[in-house]
Write a protein that holds these residues in place. Structure first.
Motif, PDB file in Angstrom:
ATOM      1  N   TYR A  35       1.846  81.775 -82.307  1.00  0.00           N
ATOM      2  CA  TYR A  35       0.932  82.330 -83.299  1.00  0.00           C
ATOM      3  C   TYR A  35       1.709  82.988 -84.431  1.00  0.00           C
ATOM      4  O   TYR A  35       2.648  83.760 -84.190  1.00  0.00           O
ATOM      5  CB  TYR A  35       0.008  83.362 -82.649  1.00  0.00           C
ATOM      6  N   LEU A  36       1.311  82.665 -85.654  1.00  0.00           N
ATOM      7  CA  LEU A  36       1.893  83.262 -86.848  1.00  0.00           C
ATOM      8  C   LEU A  36       0.814  84.069 -87.552  1.00  0.00           C
ATOM      9  O   LEU A  36      -0.270  83.549 -87.843  1.00  0.00           O
ATOM     10  CB  LEU A  36       2.416  82.169 -87.780  1.00  0.00           C
ATOM     11  N   LEU A  37       1.097  85.346 -87.819  1.00  0.00           N
ATOM     12  CA  LEU A  37       0.176  86.215 -88.536  1.00  0.00           C
ATOM     13  C   LEU A  37       0.908  86.805 -89.724  1.00  0.00           C
ATOM     14  O   LEU A  37       2.030  87.321 -89.576  1.00  0.00           O
ATOM     15  CB  LEU A  37      -0.335  87.352 -87.641  1.00  0.00           C
ATOM     16  N   GLY A  38       0.294  86.717 -90.894  1.00  0.00           N
ATOM     17  CA  GLY A  38       0.924  87.221 -92.106  1.00  0.00           C
ATOM     18  C   GLY A  38      -0.027  88.080 -92.919  1.00  0.00           C
ATOM     19  O   GLY A  38      -1.222  87.791 -93.015  1.00  0.00           O
ATOM     20  N   ASP A  39       0.506  89.139 -93.495  1.00  0.00           N
ATOM     21  CA  ASP A  39      -0.242  89.955 -94.452  1.00  0.00           C
ATOM     22  C   ASP A  39      -0.030  89.353 -95.831  1.00  0.00           C
ATOM     23  O   ASP A  39       1.103  89.271 -96.317  1.00  0.00           O
ATOM     24  CB  ASP A  39       0.264  91.397 -94.407  1.00  0.00           C
ATOM     25  N   VAL A  40      -1.117  88.915 -96.453  1.00  0.00           N
ATOM     26  CA  VAL A  40      -1.010  88.157 -97.694  1.00  0.00           C
ATOM     27  C   VAL A  40      -0.437  89.001 -98.828  1.00  0.00           C
ATOM     28  O   VAL A  40       0.378  88.535 -99.626  1.00  0.00           O
ATOM     29  CB  VAL A  40      -2.387  87.567 -98.079  1.00  0.00           C
ATOM     30  N   SER A  41      -0.831  90.265 -98.907  1.00  0.00           N
ATOM     31  CA  SER A  41      -0.402  91.088-100.035  1.00  0.00           C
ATOM     32  C   SER A  41       1.100  91.348-100.034  1.00  0.00           C
ATOM     33  O   SER A  41       1.751  91.276-101.073  1.00  0.00           O
ATOM     34  CB  SER A  41      -1.163  92.421-100.034  1.00  0.00           C
ATOM     35  N   SER A  42       1.669  91.618 -98.879  1.00  0.00           N
ATOM     36  CA  SER A  42       3.104  91.928 -98.799  1.00  0.00           C
ATOM     37  C   SER A  42       3.941  90.712 -98.451  1.00  0.00           C
ATOM     38  O   SER A  42       5.161  90.739 -98.591  1.00  0.00           O
ATOM     39  CB  SER A  42       3.348  93.002 -97.742  1.00  0.00           C
ATOM     40  N   ARG A  43       3.302  89.665 -97.913  1.00  0.00           N
ATOM     41  CA  ARG A  43       3.956  88.443 -97.468  1.00  0.00           C
ATOM     42  C   ARG A  43       4.831  88.663 -96.234  1.00  0.00           C
ATOM     43  O   ARG A  43       5.694  87.860 -95.927  1.00  0.00           O
ATOM     44  CB  ARG A  43       4.761  87.804 -98.605  1.00  0.00           C
ATOM     45  N   GLN A  44       4.600  89.761 -95.519  1.00  0.00           N
ATOM     46  CA  GLN A  44       5.302  90.002 -94.268  1.00  0.00           C
ATOM     47  C   GLN A  44       4.528  89.370 -93.117  1.00  0.00           C
ATOM     48  O   GLN A  44       3.304  89.292 -93.142  1.00  0.00           O
ATOM     49  CB  GLN A  44       5.493  91.498 -94.024  1.00  0.00           C
ATOM     50  N   ALA A  45       5.265  88.938 -92.089  1.00  0.00           N
ATOM     51  CA  ALA A  45       4.637  88.199 -91.000  1.00  0.00           C
ATOM     52  C   ALA A  45       5.305  88.509 -89.675  1.00  0.00           C
ATOM     53  O   ALA A  45       6.467  88.976 -89.621  1.00  0.00           O
ATOM     54  CB  ALA A  45       4.706  86.692 -91.271  1.00  0.00           C
ATOM     55  N   VAL A  46       4.579  88.240 -88.594  1.00  0.00           N
ATOM     56  CA  VAL A  46       5.118  88.270 -87.238  1.00  0.00           C
ATOM     57  C   VAL A  46       4.777  86.948 -86.572  1.00  0.00           C
ATOM     58  O   VAL A  46       3.800  86.279 -86.935  1.00  0.00           O
ATOM     59  CB  VAL A  46       4.562  89.440 -86.405  1.00  0.00           C
ATOM     60  N   ILE A  47       5.585  86.572 -85.601  1.00  0.00           N
ATOM     61  CA  ILE A  47       5.331  85.367 -84.822  1.00  0.00           C
ATOM     62  C   ILE A  47       5.317  85.757 -83.358  1.00  0.00           C
ATOM     63  O   ILE A  47       6.095  86.618 -82.932  1.00  0.00           O
ATOM     64  CB  ILE A  47       6.376  84.272 -85.134  1.00  0.00           C
ATOM     65  N   ILE A  48       4.421  85.151 -82.593  1.00  0.00           N
ATOM     66  CA  ILE A  48       4.243  85.480 -81.178  1.00  0.00           C
ATOM     67  C   ILE A  48       4.516  84.243 -80.337  1.00  0.00           C
ATOM     68  O   ILE A  48       3.951  83.172 -80.584  1.00  0.00           O
ATOM     69  CB  ILE A  48       2.810  85.987 -80.906  1.00  0.00           C
ATOM     70  N   ASP A  49       5.386  84.392 -79.343  1.00  0.00           N
ATOM     71  CA  ASP A  49       5.679  83.335 -78.356  1.00  0.00           C
ATOM     72  C   ASP A  49       6.200  82.059 -78.999  1.00  0.00           C
ATOM     73  O   ASP A  49       5.635  80.963 -78.841  1.00  0.00           O
ATOM     74  CB  ASP A  49       4.459  83.048 -77.476  1.00  0.00           C
ATOM     75  N   SER A  50       7.288  82.179 -79.729  1.00  0.00           N
ATOM     76  CA  SER A  50       7.939  81.000 -80.309  1.00  0.00           C
ATOM     77  C   SER A  50       8.626  80.186 -79.215  1.00  0.00           C
ATOM     78  O   SER A  50       8.895  80.683 -78.121  1.00  0.00           O
ATOM     79  CB  SER A  50       8.963  81.433 -81.363  1.00  0.00           C
ATOM     80  N   VAL A  51       8.907  78.923 -79.530  1.00  0.00           N
ATOM     81  CA  VAL A  51       9.536  77.990 -78.588  1.00  0.00           C
ATOM     82  C   VAL A  51      10.850  77.504 -79.191  1.00  0.00           C
ATOM     83  O   VAL A  51      10.906  77.108 -80.360  1.00  0.00           O
ATOM     84  CB  VAL A  51       8.605  76.792 -78.297  1.00  0.00           C
ATOM     85  N   PHE A  52      11.912  77.555 -78.394  1.00  0.00           N
ATOM     86  CA  PHE A  52      13.259  77.227 -78.861  1.00  0.00           C
ATOM     87  C   PHE A  52      13.295  75.876 -79.577  1.00  0.00           C
ATOM     88  O   PHE A  52      13.822  75.762 -80.690  1.00  0.00           O
ATOM     89  CB  PHE A  52      14.214  77.203 -77.662  1.00  0.00           C
TER      90      PHE A  52
END
Length: 378
Positions: A35-52
Motif C-alpha cells: 500500500y502506498l499513501l501520499g499527502d498530495v499537498s506536501s508530496r510525502q508518502a509512506v509505503i506498507i509491506d513492500s516486496v523485495f
C-alpha cells in the motif's frame, strides 16, 4: 526523491486534513498487498509491506507520481516474502519502520503501540495487534476511514497462530479490541489474499468473518485456530532471516532485484518499460543507435529529427529488425514516447537486450534544448 508535479487521479480528503493519494499494489507470487499513501499537498508518502522483488515497480511509481518516500513500513516480520524496505531505504533515504518487538536489524524507526507516523499533514496511528506473530502491527489512517491490518485480520479470515510466537487468545484480543473498536465504516486492507478479495470493512468482518464474526466467542475462535493443520510457508527459511535484516541481502553486491544493465542507467517506468532521459542519450550519442519509428512524412517534416537517426516506421519494424546494427545499444524515439514504447517492447520480445525508450520522446528532447535537424522555422 521528487520529480515534476502531476495531478493525482484518485484522491480522498478527510475533514480538516489534506487530500490523500492511495494505491493498492499486488505481488501475485506471494499474494501480498503493498500500500502506498501520499499527502498530495506536501508530496510525502509512506509505503506498507513492500516486496523485495517488486522494488523496481514501487520505485518507478514513486518517481512517476513525484512522491518523496519518508518511511517504508512493515506490519510484521513476514514468513512468506522478503520485505523491500532496505532497498527503498538505499534508494530514497526513507526510514525503515517495524515493531520494536521484532528486534530486527537495520530498522531506523522501531515502532510501539500508540506511535504516530506523519507524512505531510496526514498520519497513521500504530496499533499493536499481536497473535499472528508477537510483533504484528496495524496502521490506522488519521480519520479512521482506513486501516491496514497486515496478517492479523484478513478478508473473512485471519493470520495463523502456530509459529513466530503466535497465540490465538492474543489474536482474538487484538482483533476485537484494536480493530473491531474502529468505526463500522472503516475499510480494512489486508496484508494478503489469494482469492482476489482486495478490501473489507469492520462491519463486514464483525458479521461474516468465518473465524470470529457473527456469534463466535473466544472459545470458538481458539478451537478453530488450534485445529488448523497448515504447512509452513514454502519460503519461510529465506523470508524470516531476510526480514530480520529488514530485507538487506547477505550478498553485499546485491542492490536490487531489478538492477540496471551495465550499458546505461536505465529507469523502468511503472509499466515496466526501460527508459533513458534525453540528457544521457545526448551525451552518449556516438555509442548508440537512435531508431526513429515515426512515419517517413514525420521524419522529414517540420518537427525535425535527431541527426543520423535510423528511420524504420513502426508498422515495418517487425520485418526490418535485421537492419539494426548488432554492435550498439538501441534507443527508440518518436514524437512523444508512445509509439517508441511499443517498438521497445517489440525489440525486447525479439531478443534484443540493450534497448531503451527515449523518455518523453522528441518533444522532451527539444524542450530540453537538444538539437534537431529539419525543424521548421517560426
Amino acid at each position: 526523491m521528487v520529480v515534476a508535479p502531476f495531478t493525482p487521479i484518485s484522491l480522498r480528503a478527510a475533514a480538516g486534513g489534506g487530500s490523500l493519494l492511495f494505491r493498492q499494489l499486488f505481488d501475485a507470487q506471494t499474494g501480498t498487498f503493498t500500500y502506498l499513501l501520499g499527502d498530495v499537498s506536501s508530496r510525502q508518502a509512506v509505503i506498507i509491506d513492500s516486496v523485495f522483488e517488486r522494488h523496481g515497480r514501487d520505485l518507478a511509481l514513486l518517481r512517476e507520481l513525484g512522491l518523496e518516500l519518508v518511511a517504508s513500513l512493515d506490519t510484521h516480520a513476514h514468513a512468506d516474502h522478503v520485505t523491500g524496505s532496505w532497498l527503498l531505504h538505499e534508494a530514497t533515504g526513507c526510514a525503515i519502520g517495524l515493531a520494536a518487538a521484532a528486534k530486527a536489524k537495520n530498522v531506523t524507526m522501531p515502532l510501539q503501540h500508540g506511535d504516530r507516523l506523519s507524512f505531510g499533514v496526514r498520519w497513521l496511528e500504530v496499533r499493536s495487534t499481536p497473535g499472528h506473530t508477537n510483533s504484528c502491527l496495524s496502521f490506522v489512517l488519521d480519520d479512521q476511514s482506513m486501516a491496514f491490518s497486515g496478517d492479523a485480520l484478513l478478508v473473512r479470515g485471519c493470520g495463523r497462530c502456530d509459529f513466530q510466537q503466535g497465540n490465538p487468545h492474543t489474536l482474538w484480543a487484538s482483533i476485537t479490541q484494536q480493530l473491531f473498536s474502529l468505526p463500522d465504516s472503516c475499510l480494512l486492507y489486508p496484508g494478503h489474499d489469494y482469492e482476489g478479495r482486495t478490501v473489507s470493512s469492520v462491519v463486514e468482518e464483525k458479521a461474516f468473518n468465518s473465524r470470529l464474526g457473527g456469534m463466535a466467542t473466544e472459545r470458538d475462535f481458539v478451537g478453530h485456530m488450534e485445529s488448523m493443520k497448515l504447512p509452513h510457508p514454502h519460503r519461510i527459511a529465506e523470508a524470516l532471516p531476510g526480514n530480520m535484516r529488514s530485507g538487506k541481502p547477505m550478498d553485499q553486491g546485491v542492490t536490487s532485484p531489478a538492477a540496471n544493465p551495465c550499458w546505461a542507467p536505465l529507469q523502468r517506468s511503472y509499466a515496466g518499460l526501460p527508459e533513458l532521459p534525453p540528457a544521457w542519450v545526448a551525451s552518449h550519442r556516438d555509442g548508440l543507435t537512435l531508431l526513429d519509428v515515426r512515419s517517413a512524412e514525420e521524419y522529414g517534416g517540420p518537427d525535425g529529427r535527431v541527426a543520423d537517426s535510423l528511420l524504420i516506421p513502426l508498422p515495418e519494424l517487425e520485418g526490418r529488425i535485421s537492419e539494426l546494427p548488432v554492435n550498439q545499444p538501441v534507443v527508440v524515439v518518436c514524437h512523444s514516447g508512445s509509439r517508441s514504447a511499443l517498438a521497445t517492447q517489440q525489440l525486447l520480445k525479439a531478443g534484443l537486450s540493450q534497448v531503451a525508450n527515449l523518455h518523453g520522446g522528441l518533444a522532451r528532447w527539444a524542450d530540453e534544448g537538444y538539437p534537431l535537424q529539419g525543424v521548421a522555422s517560426t
